[in-house]
Write a protein that holds these residues in place. Structure first.
Motif, PDB file in Angstrom:
ATOM      1  N   UNK A   3       1.358  -1.329   0.321  1.00 15.69           N
ATOM      2  CA  UNK A   3      -0.307  -0.199   0.221  1.00 15.69           C
ATOM      3  C   UNK A   3       0.796   1.231   0.512  1.00 15.69           C
ATOM      4  N   UNK A   4       0.953   1.906  -1.157  1.00 13.81           N
ATOM      5  CA  UNK A   4       0.911   3.605  -0.600  1.00 13.81           C
ATOM      6  C   UNK A   4       0.704   3.993   0.541  1.00 13.81           C
ATOM      7  N   UNK A   5       2.052   4.774   1.072  1.00 14.20           N
ATOM      8  CA  UNK A   5       1.945   6.190   2.230  1.00 14.20           C
ATOM      9  C   UNK A   5       0.761   6.714   1.944  1.00 14.20           C
ATOM     10  N   UNK A   6      -0.120   6.551   3.912  1.00 19.80           N
ATOM     11  CA  UNK A   6      -1.395   7.102   3.401  1.00 19.80           C
ATOM     12  C   UNK A   6      -2.384   6.056   3.504  1.00 19.80           C
ATOM     13  N   UNK A   7      -2.324   4.965   2.713  1.00 24.44           N
ATOM     14  CA  UNK A   7      -3.382   4.810   2.776  1.00 24.44           C
ATOM     15  C   UNK A   7      -3.695   3.356   3.241  1.00 24.44           C
ATOM     16  N   UNK A   8      -4.850   2.479   3.501  1.00 27.03           N
ATOM     17  CA  UNK A   8      -5.582   2.047   4.184  1.00 27.03           C
ATOM     18  C   UNK A   8      -5.187   0.188   3.875  1.00 27.03           C
ATOM     19  N   UNK A   9      -5.513  -0.709   4.957  1.00 28.21           N
ATOM     20  CA  UNK A   9      -5.476  -2.117   4.899  1.00 28.21           C
ATOM     21  C   UNK A   9      -6.609  -2.492   6.144  1.00 28.21           C
ATOM     22  N   UNK A  10      -6.675  -3.607   6.055  1.00 29.62           N
ATOM     23  CA  UNK A  10      -7.420  -4.628   7.044  1.00 29.62           C
ATOM     24  C   UNK A  10      -6.958  -6.470   6.683  1.00 29.62           C
ATOM     25  N   UNK A  11      -6.014  -6.166   8.305  1.00 32.56           N
ATOM     26  CA  UNK A  11      -5.705  -7.313   8.505  1.00 32.56           C
ATOM     27  C   UNK A  11      -6.728  -8.708   9.283  1.00 32.56           C
ATOM     28  N   UNK A  12      -7.243  -9.510   9.259  1.00 30.03           N
ATOM     29  CA  UNK A  12      -8.423 -10.273  10.056  1.00 30.03           C
ATOM     30  C   UNK A  12      -6.983 -11.656  10.200  1.00 30.03           C
ATOM     31  N   UNK A  13      -7.767 -12.224  11.749  1.00 23.34           N
ATOM     32  CA  UNK A  13      -7.130 -13.276  12.353  1.00 23.34           C
ATOM     33  C   UNK A  13      -8.827 -14.469  12.796  1.00 23.34           C
ATOM     34  N   UNK A  14      -8.832 -15.509  12.276  1.00 24.89           N
ATOM     35  CA  UNK A  14     -10.009 -16.681  12.553  1.00 24.89           C
ATOM     36  C   UNK A  14      -9.085 -17.415  12.901  1.00 24.89           C
ATOM     37  N   UNK A  15      -9.748 -17.468  14.277  1.00 24.13           N
ATOM     38  CA  UNK A  15      -8.872 -18.943  15.573  1.00 24.13           C
ATOM     39  C   UNK A  15     -10.275 -19.912  14.732  1.00 24.13           C
ATOM     40  N   UNK A  16      -9.019 -21.288  15.064  1.00 24.40           N
ATOM     41  CA  UNK A  16     -10.291 -22.264  15.576  1.00 24.40           C
ATOM     42  C   UNK A  16      -9.892 -23.586  15.872  1.00 24.40           C
ATOM     43  N   UNK A  17     -10.489 -24.686  16.121  1.00 23.86           N
ATOM     44  CA  UNK A  17      -9.745 -25.503  17.558  1.00 23.86           C
ATOM     45  C   UNK A  17     -10.217 -25.611  18.891  1.00 23.86           C
ATOM     46  N   UNK A  18      -9.527 -25.349  20.095  1.00 21.31           N
ATOM     47  CA  UNK A  18      -9.655 -25.542  21.210  1.00 21.31           C
ATOM     48  C   UNK A  18     -10.031 -24.283  21.661  1.00 21.31           C
ATOM     49  N   UNK A  19     -11.301 -23.150  21.523  1.00 22.74           N
ATOM     50  CA  UNK A  19     -11.277 -21.802  21.674  1.00 22.74           C
ATOM     51  C   UNK A  19     -11.786 -21.918  22.951  1.00 22.74           C
TER      52      UNK A  19
END
Length: 115
Positions: free
Chosen positions: A12-28
């Motif tokens: 991404x260029x400076x000043x831009x945006x990103x959205x990270x996701x983290x999905x958990x599974x298993x022994x929650x």
């Protein structure tokens, strides 16, 4: 065991945006803490932000006001909305899931901020 799947990194260029996701599974567990850490080349891994199962949050000073961590408990997923990105945000971002003192890590996703 807890498995974590991260997504959303990229270039991404400076000043831009990103959205990270983290999905958990298993022994929650219903009581847990999810967070994002990052590691830039030649530097130690550092906390970016974390959020507990009650919604309490904590941020590194360097990202306050620019990044927002959130979670969807029904989907066991945490998100990191990153706005106003800077070149110094470039790093591999890792998701961490904590329960009862045990930490589980994702494989990491690269975020590169460059023009």
């Amino acid at each position: 065991q807890v498995q974590l799947v991260e997504s959303g990194g990229g270039l991404v260029q400076p000043g831009g945006s990103l959205r990270l996701s983290c999905a958990a599974s298993g022994s929650i567990s219903s009581i847990n803490n999810m967070g994002w850490y990052r590691q830039a080349p030649g530097k130690q891994r550092e906390l970016v932000a974390n959020i507990n199962s009650g919604g309490g949050t904590n941020y590194a000073d360097s990202v306050k006001g620019r990044f927002t961590i959130s979670r969807d408990n029904a989907k066991n997923t945490a998100f990191l909305q990153m706005n106003s990105l800077k070149p110094e945000d470039t790093a591999v971002y890792y998701c961490r899931y904590m329960k009862y003192g045990m930490a589980y890590w994702g494989q990491g996703t690269q975020v590169t901020v460059s023009s």
